[in-house]
Scaffold this motif. Structure first.
Motif, PDB file in Angstrom:
ATOM      1  N   LEU A 121       0.819  -1.210   0.000  1.00 58.20           N
ATOM      2  CA  LEU A 121       0.000   0.000   0.000  1.00 58.20           C
ATOM      3  C   LEU A 121       0.856   1.265   0.000  1.00 58.20           C
ATOM      4  O   LEU A 121       1.943   1.307   0.578  1.00 58.20           O
ATOM      5  CB  LEU A 121      -0.919   0.015   1.222  1.00 58.20           C
ATOM      6  N   SER A 122       0.331   2.299  -0.642  1.00 55.98           N
ATOM      7  CA  SER A 122       0.964   3.615  -0.640  1.00 55.98           C
ATOM      8  C   SER A 122      -0.133   4.665  -0.526  1.00 55.98           C
ATOM      9  O   SER A 122      -1.325   4.341  -0.456  1.00 55.98           O
ATOM     10  CB  SER A 122       1.770   3.834  -1.927  1.00 55.98           C
ATOM     11  N   GLU A 123       0.261   5.926  -0.546  1.00 51.47           N
ATOM     12  CA  GLU A 123      -0.714   7.006  -0.459  1.00 51.47           C
ATOM     13  C   GLU A 123      -1.496   7.185  -1.756  1.00 51.47           C
ATOM     14  O   GLU A 123      -2.344   8.072  -1.862  1.00 51.47           O
ATOM     15  CB  GLU A 123      -0.013   8.301  -0.047  1.00 51.47           C
ATOM     16  N   GLU A 124      -1.236   6.334  -2.743  1.00 53.14           N
ATOM     17  CA  GLU A 124      -2.035   6.305  -3.964  1.00 53.14           C
ATOM     18  C   GLU A 124      -3.208   5.343  -3.846  1.00 53.14           C
ATOM     19  O   GLU A 124      -4.070   5.314  -4.732  1.00 53.14           O
ATOM     20  CB  GLU A 124      -1.161   5.879  -5.155  1.00 53.14           C
ATOM     21  N   ASP A 125      -3.249   4.575  -2.764  1.00 50.47           N
ATOM     22  CA  ASP A 125      -4.240   3.501  -2.638  1.00 50.47           C
ATOM     23  C   ASP A 125      -5.438   3.880  -1.778  1.00 50.47           C
ATOM     24  O   ASP A 125      -5.378   4.804  -0.963  1.00 50.47           O
ATOM     25  CB  ASP A 125      -3.566   2.244  -2.080  1.00 50.47           C
ATOM     26  N   TYR A 126      -6.520   3.111  -1.970  1.00 48.17           N
ATOM     27  CA  TYR A 126      -7.790   3.373  -1.295  1.00 48.17           C
ATOM     28  C   TYR A 126      -8.377   2.109  -0.689  1.00 48.17           C
ATOM     29  O   TYR A 126      -8.133   0.999  -1.169  1.00 48.17           O
ATOM     30  CB  TYR A 126      -8.818   3.934  -2.298  1.00 48.17           C
ATOM     31  N   VAL A 127      -9.185   2.299   0.360  1.00 49.57           N
ATOM     32  CA  VAL A 127     -10.081   1.245   0.844  1.00 49.57           C
ATOM     33  C   VAL A 127     -11.299   1.278  -0.065  1.00 49.57           C
ATOM     34  O   VAL A 127     -11.923   2.330  -0.236  1.00 49.57           O
ATOM     35  CB  VAL A 127     -10.508   1.492   2.304  1.00 49.57           C
ATOM     36  N   LEU A 128     -11.646   0.162  -0.645  1.00 49.50           N
ATOM     37  CA  LEU A 128     -12.816   0.105  -1.529  1.00 49.50           C
ATOM     38  C   LEU A 128     -14.072  -0.267  -0.754  1.00 49.50           C
ATOM     39  O   LEU A 128     -15.143   0.309  -0.971  1.00 49.50           O
ATOM     40  CB  LEU A 128     -12.573  -0.911  -2.655  1.00 49.50           C
ATOM     41  N   ASN A 129     -13.919  -1.235   0.154  1.00 49.13           N
ATOM     42  CA  ASN A 129     -15.087  -1.704   0.900  1.00 49.13           C
ATOM     43  C   ASN A 129     -14.626  -2.441   2.154  1.00 49.13           C
ATOM     44  O   ASN A 129     -13.598  -3.119   2.139  1.00 49.13           O
ATOM     45  CB  ASN A 129     -15.933  -2.647   0.029  1.00 49.13           C
ATOM     46  N   VAL A 130     -15.377  -2.284   3.240  1.00 51.74           N
ATOM     47  CA  VAL A 130     -15.106  -3.025   4.478  1.00 51.74           C
ATOM     48  C   VAL A 130     -16.379  -3.777   4.841  1.00 51.74           C
ATOM     49  O   VAL A 130     -17.469  -3.186   4.921  1.00 51.74           O
ATOM     50  CB  VAL A 130     -14.705  -2.091   5.638  1.00 51.74           C
ATOM     51  N   SER A 131     -16.270  -5.085   5.049  1.00 55.65           N
ATOM     52  CA  SER A 131     -17.454  -5.904   5.323  1.00 55.65           C
ATOM     53  C   SER A 131     -17.080  -7.086   6.198  1.00 55.65           C
ATOM     54  O   SER A 131     -15.904  -7.407   6.372  1.00 55.65           O
ATOM     55  CB  SER A 131     -18.064  -6.415   4.013  1.00 55.65           C
ATOM     56  N   TRP A 132     -18.114  -7.728   6.742  1.00 57.82           N
ATOM     57  CA  TRP A 132     -17.878  -8.951   7.503  1.00 57.82           C
ATOM     58  C   TRP A 132     -17.521 -10.082   6.561  1.00 57.82           C
ATOM     59  O   TRP A 132     -18.140 -10.241   5.503  1.00 57.82           O
ATOM     60  CB  TRP A 132     -19.116  -9.345   8.303  1.00 57.82           C
ATOM     61  N   GLU A 133     -16.538 -10.847   6.915  1.00 53.67           N
ATOM     62  CA  GLU A 133     -16.213 -12.045   6.162  1.00 53.67           C
ATOM     63  C   GLU A 133     -17.319 -13.072   6.396  1.00 53.67           C
ATOM     64  O   GLU A 133     -17.934 -13.132   7.462  1.00 53.67           O
ATOM     65  CB  GLU A 133     -14.848 -12.601   6.612  1.00 53.67           C
TER      66      GLU A 133
END
Length: 666
Positions: free
Chosen positions: A648-660
């Motif tokens: 990861l770098s400062e160019e990257d994003y969280v797309l989605n956070v969910s329960w597995e």
């Protein structure tokens, strides 16, 4: 007989079917992922913790017969850290009839007060107790509260009781953080270093890297010898970093330069590049950094560009201009370009930076290239225009910080030739920023007004405008701006800083419905632009912090958030809706839940400005980071996808956070 058997089989089948239908119906309407906080008594402890009612908690401890409840009460008192409870906690610690878990929690809590008055009691208890896990906790606490006298005690204890080697090293590390160490402590850690386990060696290597005058304590050959024999990457990387303390040793410089050519581990390469920044480098030696500059690993490329940028001199600019297009990571490229702009008047360099700035559609890239442009005073008007007119909060705060940094580093005569009234104009702009109602701009402006390099105290006689801004803040949403303004007001008044009390903004109510349905071993999937990361949440020890994380998960708050802070050998951080680190979801602040959890690689923590100021931002550690122990709330641990985290770098994003496994717990 046969008929009776058939009746019996049919009866058993009917009972089994009935039980199946009952439990199937029950579990279709109830969460099957239970945790200990379904217990009403434990919920009551959490409610008292949120209310910060230490008196009620102490009384409840005296009445309770449950070891689990007692331990949770002591844990709650340790998290609150009210000085009024310090005596009570010490009494629990000393009480040999108290259950072990309560005494361990009390030992941790006593350490958190960092009160040297407790050192004698802890020392006596350590020498009289035999239960290892309990003694380990007290040893670490002793390091937190201790001074010079406790340094000798811990060194001797480590020498005479090997079973406490790691906890003694933790204690010694706590003392080192306060500047307390000696040659005996360093040699004690060095002795039998390679025979210890990986966790010990990593912490020991970090200890060496933080000793200010290591070169005067142990010969460099001792460190290089450990490096050559070390197999663990994390430990080896910190041993490499410790070589920065030998800046005048040619053999050490040669050793580090050779590592740039032979090393395969990105983490070790990053630390070697940082260590080399302490040395003077020839033009030929700088050219050995080129493969690292063009590395696909963004961390390696970043530290290589920083090394060259810091060491660049004017006549080298023409050469580095030819190399710049080999760099794929935009932030690394911008750092090198910034140094080239600063060290030359070449129109081609400035034109390239302008082109990159204008052509980029990404806010973070534009911010990086604008920072490079600010190294040329003729481009300050562009930065000022962005600050005053752009709609992106991220770009505005970055432009303001870049302009301030450039002003601080500039030649006063050169600047005044372009802007004769620069001091007055700059001050006027900072005052406008204070009126902006933007927490990022206010925070940066307030910090700048007390910067001794800028020296505005000699120009400002009436600082009532600082109070005006403070009174208009929207709290706790703009708590960081309050934090900076408070420091600046104290600076202008010539007084000690007023202690802010975040407790008035703290979460007060417990959502028992949500809490009781979070799985105790819940796994969260974090989908990022680099791949998926899986976290196991730390509900048992940090229920309030985990509950807040889960509530934000349900709202979708973390989705599409940038990793706004990445320190490639330390942490990756996200959870800011602005993308610049000044944003939170703070309708209320979340109380700290400091525990004895060790910040090893892959630990998930909550960012804060100090105790009880947590909100939505969270981070993952990229290596063991013990200096965070007991200072930041731990809400989880990476169980899969650490390779993704490292990319990861400062160019990257969280797309989605969910329960597995689609664990929807609403």
């Amino acid at each position: 007989m046969k008929r009776n058997n058939k009746i019996f089989v049919f009866t058993v089948f009917a009972l089994a079917l009935g039980a199946f239908l009952f439990f199937n119906n029950f579990f279709s309407t109830q969460s099957i992922f239970l945790n200990k906080y379904e217990n009403k008594k434990l919920q009551n402890v959490l409610k008292l913790q949120l209310a910060r009612d230490t008196e009620a908690l102490e009384k409840l401890y005296q009445k309770s017969k449950s070891a689990e409840i007692k331990a949770s009460i002591i844990s709650a008192l340790g998290k609150i850290q009210d000085p009024k409870s310090e005596f009570f906690l010490m009494e629990v610690l000393k009480d040999t009839l108290s259950d072990l878990e309560s005494r361990k929690e009390a030992a941790f809590a006593i350490g958190q007060f960092r009160n040297n008055k407790n050192a004698a009691d802890l020392t006596n208890l350590i020498t009289s107790e035999s239960e290892k896990s309990f003694v380990d906790e007290m040893i670490v606490a002793l390091g937190k509260v201790g001074g010079e006298a406790q340094l000798d005690f811990l060194v001797h204890l480590k020498e005479s009781n090997h079973q406490y080697a790691f906890s003694c090293l933790q204690g010694l590390s706590e003392l080192l953080a306060k500047g307390i160490y000696n040659e005996q402590a360093v040699f004690n850690i060095l002795e039998k270093f390679l025979s210890e386990d990986e966790m010990y060696r990593t912490l020991g290597a970090q200890y060496f890297s933080r000793v200010p005058n290591l070169d005067a304590v142990i010969p460099y050959a001792s460190i290089t010898g450990l490096i050559n024999n070390e197999t663990d990457t994390d430990s080896r990387s910190k041993l490499i970093l410790s070589l920065r303390h030998y800046p005048k040793n040619g053999d050490v410089k040669k050793f580090l330069l050779n590592h740039l050519e032979t090393e395969k581990s990105p983490l070790v390469l990053m630390e070697a590049l940082q260590a080399l920044n302490s040395f003077s480098l020839t033009y030929r030696e700088k050219k050995k950094v080129i493969p690292s500059l063009s590395s696909e690993n963004k961390g390696v490329s970043y530290y290589a560009s920083k090394l060259i940028a810091d060491k660049m001199i004017a006549w080298e600019v023409e050469y580095w201009e030819k190399v710049i297009d080999r760099i794929s990571y935009s932030k690394a490229k911008s750092i090198l370009l910034a140094s080239m702009v600063k060290n030359s008047n070449k129109k081609s360099v400035l034109a390239k930076v302008k082109s990159l700035y204008s052509s980029s559609s990404k806010t973070h890239e534009r911010a990086w290239y604008l920072d490079a442009l600010c190294k040329d005073t003729t481009q300050w008007e562009l930065a000022t225009k962005v600050i005053m007119q752009d709609t992106s909060q991220q770009l505005k705060t970055s432009a303001l910080q870049s302009l301030i940094n450039a002003y601080k580093q500039s030649d006063e005569q050169v600047v005044k030739a372009v802007y004769p009234k620069i001091e007055e104009e700059f001050l006027a702009m900072l005052k406008v920023m204070l009126e902006s109602n933007d927490e990022g701009l206010i925070s940066i402006a307030a910090s700048s007004l007390r910067d001794p390099v800028l020296g505005y105290k000699r120009l400002i006689e009436d600082y009532e405008f600082l109070y005006t801004t403070k009174d208009k803040l929207r709290l706790p949403l703009q708590y960081e701006a309050l934090y900076e303004l408070n420091k600046t007001i104290a600076y202008y008044e010539g007084k000690d800083e007023e202690n802010l009390d975040p407790s008035v903004f703290l979460k007060k109510e417990l959502n028992t419905k949500t809490l009781a349905t979070i799985p105790s071993d819940g796994i969260v999937k974090v989908e990022t632009s680099e791949g998926n990361i899986f976290l196991r949440l730390n509900l048992e020890k940090s229920p309030i912090g985990v509950q807040h994380f889960v509530e934000n998960l349900h709202k979708g708050y973390y989705n599409h958030k940038r990793f706004h802070r990445v320190v490639h050998d330390f942490v990756v951080q996200t959870g800011c809706h602005r993308g610049d680190g000044f944003g939170t979801d703070a309708e209320e602040l979340i109380p700290s839940e400091f525990t004895s959890d060790y910040y090893e690689k892959g630990t998930v923590g909550v960012a804060s400005l100090g105790k009880d100021t947590e909100s939505s931002q969270w981070f993952i550690t990229l290596t063991d980071t013990p200096r965070l122990n007991g200072r930041y709330t731990v809400i989880g641990k990476v169980i899969q996808g650490m390779d993704v985290v490292e990319r990861l770098s400062e160019e990257d994003y969280v797309l989605n956070v969910s329960w597995e496994n689609n664990h929807l717990l609403i």
